[in-house]
Design an enzyme around this catalytic site. Structure first.
Site, short mmCIF file in Angstrom:
data_model
loop_
_atom_site.label_atom_id
_atom_site.label_comp_id
_atom_site.label_asym_id
_atom_site.label_seq_id
_atom_site.Cartn_x
_atom_site.Cartn_y
_atom_site.Cartn_z
N ASP A 116 17.53 27.02 -40.23
CA ASP A 116 18.58 27.32 -39.22
C ASP A 116 19.86 27.77 -39.93
OD1 ASP A 116 19.54 28.25 -36.76
OD2 ASP A 116 19.64 25.98 -35.99
N ASN A 144 14.24 30.66 -33.66
CA ASN A 144 15.67 30.92 -33.60
C ASN A 144 15.76 32.14 -34.23
OD1 ASN A 144 15.85 30.25 -36.18
ND2 ASN A 144 16.23 28.09 -35.77
N SER A 183 18.10 30.67 -30.04
CA SER A 183 19.71 30.83 -30.20
C SER A 183 19.65 31.97 -31.13
CB SER A 183 20.20 29.40 -30.70
OG SER A 183 19.41 29.32 -31.88
N ASP A 231 12.16 20.99 -29.68
CA ASP A 231 11.05 20.66 -29.14
C ASP A 231 10.84 20.45 -27.79
OD1 ASP A 231 10.54 20.15 -32.06
OD2 ASP A 231 11.61 18.10 -31.73
#
Length: 312
Positions: A116, A144, A183, A231
């Site tokens: 990330d 993501n 995201s 999760d």
């Protein structure tokens, strides 16, 4: 018809991450969940201390063999999350291929957990396995932004990068019919207190033509670090796409709304426990999962998805 999920993820004794984060919501929503715990830790690794064991590829195979010998290896869904070992991930691939042979309509939901914010937190040699072997088997993918960029080799700087020149299309071409970028760093029209999530679903009609739906969601940011939310997201998306198979908008709205209720309840509790002006501890920030049972079952929709385009 009962629906059975095989979930291969990490397990913690205390708290909510991996299978602990996925199993309860799936059960509440009516799924039978068979769990294989890729690790068994005392708690998640964000605490000061943690202890535990890691399941090897051989041990994973032994467990699967036991299920197979009893002829109970029929699954409707497979769910996988964090894995940090190449041989383990390769074994997961073998198991998925075998289960898909046994049930061609099996749906594989993959959260390709690699990193990330521009940094990988798994060994780099997992990337080619995800890209070349895992993602092609996936039906639903929940990366993501950074993971989507890793898998496609393309950067996403604008919404057009995600859709038009499309990282989404590249991911669809690799295999998955449904892709949700959980995201992104894209600017929200509502300001910097919001995260942008994007979704794309390709539906092949009986006559062979396909339609696609692309959606965008603005999700309020919360100033705290939660563990296990990814999760939870993947598990909820599995459940809600099952209930709304041809309507990504509805499935994502319910998924993200449940997340919002759980996170709100968690941060409220954590702040109360920590006391005024103090930052909550990892233990205080564990997801308030059981307390959110009613929201999981029947979420009030607090975040709406915008349909960017539906092409036919």
């Amino acid at each position: 018809m009962e629906c059975r999920v095989l979930s291969i993820q990490s397990h913690v004794v205390r708290g909510y991450v991996g299978n602990k984060s996925a199993t309860f919501p799936l059960q509440v929503l009516g799924f039978e969940v068979d769990s294989i715990n890729s690790v068994q830790f005392s708690n998640h690794t964000g605490y000061a201390h943690w202890k535990g064991q890691v399941l090897t590829a051989e041990e994973l195979n032994v467990l699967y063999e036991g299920i197979k010998l009893n002829k109970v290896n029929h699954y409707d869904y497979i769910l996988t999350g964090y894995s940090r070992d190449t041989s383990f991930l390769e074994m997961v691939v073998d198991i998925i291929q075998e289960l898909k042979k046994a049930n061609p309509s099996l749906v594989y939901v993959c959260d390709p957990v690699m990193g990330d914010q521009g940094a990988m937190y798994v060994p780099e040699n997992l990337l080619p396995i995800y890209r070349d072997k895992v993602v092609p088997l996936a039906d639903i993918l929940t990366p993501n932004q950074f993971e989507a960029e890793l898998l496609t080799g393309r950067k996403i700087n604008t919404e057009d990068d995600a859709f038009k020149v499309s990282v989404m299309d590249l991911l669809h071409k690799m295999g998955p019919e449904t892709v949700v970028l959980t995201s992104t760093d894209l600017p929200s029209k509502h300001g910097d207190q919001f995260l942008v999530a994007l979704g794309s679903q390709k539906i092949v009609k009986p006559d062979g033509t396909s339609t696609s739906q692309k959606i965008c969601m603005d999700i309020p940011k919360v100033d705290a670090v939660f563990v296990g939310t990814g999760d939870l997201f993947a598990a909820l998306l599995l459940a809600w796409t099952h209930h709304h198979p041809k309507d990504l908008k509805a499935a994502c709205e319910k998924t993200v709304s449940v997340m919002h209720h759980v996170i709100k309840r968690t941060i409220t509790y954590a702040n109360e426990m920590a006391g005024p002006g103090k930052r909550p501890s990892p233990a205080q920030l564990e997801l308030r999962m059981v307390q959110s049972k009613a929201d999981i079952e029947n979420p009030a929709i607090v975040i709406e998805a915008k349909v960017l385009e539906s092409s036919h």
